[in-house]
Design a protein around this motif. Structure first.
Motif, PDB file in Angstrom:
ATOM      1  N   ASP A 100      -6.370  52.486  -3.548  1.00  0.00           N
ATOM      2  CA  ASP A 100      -7.627  53.124  -4.055  1.00  0.00           C
ATOM      3  C   ASP A 100      -7.174  54.340  -4.968  1.00  0.00           C
ATOM      4  O   ASP A 100      -8.039  54.954  -5.735  1.00  0.00           O
ATOM      5  N   LEU A 101      -5.844  54.635  -4.989  1.00  0.00           N
ATOM      6  CA  LEU A 101      -5.422  55.881  -5.870  1.00  0.00           C
ATOM      7  C   LEU A 101      -5.693  55.421  -7.479  1.00  0.00           C
ATOM      8  O   LEU A 101      -5.199  54.307  -7.684  1.00  0.00           O
ATOM      9  N   THR A 102      -6.001  56.382  -8.150  1.00  0.00           N
ATOM     10  CA  THR A 102      -6.228  56.017  -9.545  1.00  0.00           C
ATOM     11  C   THR A 102      -5.787  57.253 -10.299  1.00  0.00           C
ATOM     12  O   THR A 102      -5.553  58.363  -9.823  1.00  0.00           O
ATOM     13  N   GLU A 103      -5.419  57.191 -11.746  1.00  0.00           N
ATOM     14  CA  GLU A 103      -4.983  58.129 -12.404  1.00  0.00           C
ATOM     15  C   GLU A 103      -5.760  59.410 -12.642  1.00  0.00           C
ATOM     16  O   GLU A 103      -5.599  60.561 -12.485  1.00  0.00           O
ATOM     17  N   GLU A 104      -7.172  59.104 -12.419  1.00  0.00           N
ATOM     18  CA  GLU A 104      -8.217  60.118 -12.496  1.00  0.00           C
ATOM     19  C   GLU A 104      -8.069  61.133 -11.098  1.00  0.00           C
ATOM     20  O   GLU A 104      -8.376  62.415 -11.068  1.00  0.00           O
ATOM     21  N   LYS A 105      -8.201  60.426  -9.953  1.00  0.00           N
ATOM     22  CA  LYS A 105      -7.876  61.053  -8.839  1.00  0.00           C
ATOM     23  C   LYS A 105      -6.572  61.891  -8.578  1.00  0.00           C
ATOM     24  O   LYS A 105      -6.717  62.872  -7.983  1.00  0.00           O
ATOM     25  N   VAL A 106      -5.565  61.526  -9.297  1.00  0.00           N
ATOM     26  CA  VAL A 106      -4.440  62.147  -9.516  1.00  0.00           C
ATOM     27  C   VAL A 106      -4.566  63.529  -9.848  1.00  0.00           C
ATOM     28  O   VAL A 106      -4.151  64.394  -9.825  1.00  0.00           O
ATOM     29  N   LEU A 107      -5.437  63.228 -11.222  1.00  0.00           N
ATOM     30  CA  LEU A 107      -5.448  64.546 -12.012  1.00  0.00           C
ATOM     31  C   LEU A 107      -6.367  65.472 -11.233  1.00  0.00           C
ATOM     32  O   LEU A 107      -6.269  66.785 -11.345  1.00  0.00           O
TER      33      LEU A 107
ATOM     34  N   ARG B 140       3.419  53.423  -9.397  1.00  0.00           N
ATOM     35  CA  ARG B 140       2.952  53.393 -10.725  1.00  0.00           C
ATOM     36  C   ARG B 140       1.680  53.926 -11.416  1.00  0.00           C
ATOM     37  O   ARG B 140       1.748  54.363 -12.259  1.00  0.00           O
ATOM     38  N   VAL B 141       0.916  54.259 -10.379  1.00  0.00           N
ATOM     39  CA  VAL B 141      -0.452  55.110 -10.670  1.00  0.00           C
ATOM     40  C   VAL B 141      -0.023  56.785 -10.765  1.00  0.00           C
ATOM     41  O   VAL B 141      -0.262  57.183 -12.061  1.00  0.00           O
ATOM     42  N   ILE B 142       1.001  57.071  -9.933  1.00  0.00           N
ATOM     43  CA  ILE B 142       1.342  58.398 -10.247  1.00  0.00           C
ATOM     44  C   ILE B 142       2.100  58.525 -11.601  1.00  0.00           C
ATOM     45  O   ILE B 142       2.030  59.413 -12.465  1.00  0.00           O
ATOM     46  N   ALA B 143       3.054  57.477 -11.912  1.00  0.00           N
ATOM     47  CA  ALA B 143       3.812  57.594 -13.199  1.00  0.00           C
ATOM     48  C   ALA B 143       2.749  57.503 -14.480  1.00  0.00           C
ATOM     49  O   ALA B 143       2.964  58.148 -15.582  1.00  0.00           O
ATOM     50  N   SER B 144       1.753  56.685 -14.278  1.00  0.00           N
ATOM     51  CA  SER B 144       1.043  56.520 -15.420  1.00  0.00           C
ATOM     52  C   SER B 144      -0.080  57.745 -15.691  1.00  0.00           C
ATOM     53  O   SER B 144      -0.324  58.300 -16.826  1.00  0.00           O
ATOM     54  N   ALA B 145      -0.489  58.565 -14.556  1.00  0.00           N
ATOM     55  CA  ALA B 145      -1.244  59.766 -14.621  1.00  0.00           C
ATOM     56  C   ALA B 145      -0.228  60.700 -15.355  1.00  0.00           C
ATOM     57  O   ALA B 145      -0.934  61.385 -16.155  1.00  0.00           O
ATOM     58  N   ARG B 146       0.810  60.906 -14.987  1.00  0.00           N
ATOM     59  CA  ARG B 146       2.016  61.765 -15.619  1.00  0.00           C
ATOM     60  C   ARG B 146       1.907  61.464 -17.176  1.00  0.00           C
ATOM     61  O   ARG B 146       1.818  62.600 -18.027  1.00  0.00           O
ATOM     62  N   ARG B 147       1.842  60.354 -17.496  1.00  0.00           N
ATOM     63  CA  ARG B 147       1.895  59.951 -19.011  1.00  0.00           C
ATOM     64  C   ARG B 147       0.576  60.377 -19.670  1.00  0.00           C
ATOM     65  O   ARG B 147       0.437  60.499 -20.855  1.00  0.00           O
ATOM     66  N   LYS B 148      -0.653  59.944 -18.963  1.00  0.00           N
ATOM     67  CA  LYS B 148      -1.680  60.074 -19.438  1.00  0.00           C
ATOM     68  C   LYS B 148      -2.339  61.379 -19.863  1.00  0.00           C
ATOM     69  O   LYS B 148      -3.051  61.850 -20.548  1.00  0.00           O
ATOM     70  N   TYR B 149      -2.087  62.228 -18.422  1.00  0.00           N
ATOM     71  CA  TYR B 149      -2.489  63.685 -18.541  1.00  0.00           C
ATOM     72  C   TYR B 149      -1.294  64.375 -18.545  1.00  0.00           C
ATOM     73  O   TYR B 149      -0.696  64.670 -17.801  1.00  0.00           O
TER      74      TYR B 149
END
Length: 335
Positions: A47-54, A85-94
């Protein structure tokens, strides 16, 4: 999913940081090499998402933690790849995630499955170290894995340590029965150079002289990491750690977990139940043992600066910022 049965105390009683209290953080904040999650969000789960990482990043930043390693614990292969993959994506997105997530700490699955040593990890998913699995992690994350915790006594541990170290990742020993000097030196020669939450993930009873706590504190090849939240280790033990081991060899971590920052109560995630007490103690009702931490580095520093432990603010800057950055090869990092 997470289900909470809320207690009567407020969030501030657990979160602490919302009020701004606690020791002042150095520029860019404290550094934490073991962050499992926060405010109902875990770094281990489909259930981890980029928004949750942020959200976790912003929560930690506002509580004085400037940079950290997102920690993924023992789980299915597919889940680990998804989360990386989600953590890496969050780093790129935010940009804020890119600045403050310094990498990933893979705590498992290459740990001991023995009772006491396995801790709160799923022993059914524990296995021998696999260099190919590490390569898959690095491919999925774009090279974000900066630390891997292993048992050190499982088949293939030395070959794995050499492979991982050659690729710039720190090998840490944890959830392990290892204690003999010859074994520690052998793993050190292969690249291992730290201990994960020394003093925890152990049986309640150990041989009084020949055990890994003494061995790790005495061995100059290793930099012990320890949880300084005031629950995982008593203050008397923390006092001994910081007096016995040179400060340049110590790293404090929080081990903060997903119920931290939520009101006291009972929380369930993926079939595992945690109870967060009003005083911040986080436990498993099934075993009545620790189940991660609800505290952050600010509370850890407060504990370390207590009269019972006796460190100064400058000492805490050393073991809660400078040492961890140096340990993962980011000396001089700034957000």
């Amino acid at each position: 999913f997470v289900r909470g049965l809320l207690g009567t105390a407020g969030v501030a009683a657990v979160a602490g940081c919302a009020s701004g209290r606690g020791p002042s953080a150095p520029d860019d904040g404290w550094i934490d090499l073991q962050v499992n999650g926060r405010v109902g969000i875990s770094f281990t789960g489909f259930d981890l998402t980029e928004e949750k990482v942020l959200k976790v990043v912003e929560t930690l930043r506002d509580c004085g933690t400037g940079g950290f390693l997102a920690t993924i614990v023992t789980c299915e292969r597919e889940m680990a790849i998804h989360d990386l993959r989600v953590i890496a994506s969050a780093r790129r997105k935010y940009a804020e995630c890119g600045r403050r997530i310094l990498g990933v700490h893979m705590e498992g699955p290459f740990i001991s499955s023995a009772a006491g040593y396995v801790g709160a990890h799923n022993r059914d998913l524990v296995r021998d170290p696999d260099p190919a699995a590490y390569d898959v992690w690095q491919d999925a994350s774009g090279g974000l894995v900066r630390m891997v915790t292993i048992c050190g006594l499982r088949k293939g541990a030395e070959a794995f340590a050499r492979h991982v170290t050659a690729n710039g990742t720190v090998v840490s020993l944890g959830h392990t029965e290892i204690w003999r000097t010859e074994d520690l030196d052998r793993l050190a020669a292969a690249g291992a150079r730290t201990f994960t939450h020394l003093g925890n993930a152990l049986p309640n009873l150990l041989p009084r002289h020949q055990n890994l706590i003494w061995s790790a504190l005495a061995n100059p090849h290793y930099m012990p990491m320890f949880i300084a939240d005031g629950f995982h280790l008593p203050k008397e033990m923390l006092h001994a750690y910081v007096r016995v081991v040179p400060l340049e060899r110590l790293v404090a971590v929080s081990d903060c977990s997903y119920p931290g920052g939520l009101p006291p109560g009972r929380y369930e995630r993926n079939g595992s139940v945690s109870v967060l007490e009003p005083n911040g103690f986080l436990r498993s009702p099934a075993t009545n043992s620790l189940h991660g931490s609800s505290c952050l580095m600010r509370q850890c520093v407060e504990t370390l600066m207590s009269p019972e432990v006796g460190l100064s603010h400058a000492d805490c800057v050393r073991i809660c910022r400078e040492n961890p950055l140096r340990h993962i090869g980011l000396e001089g990092w700034s957000a």
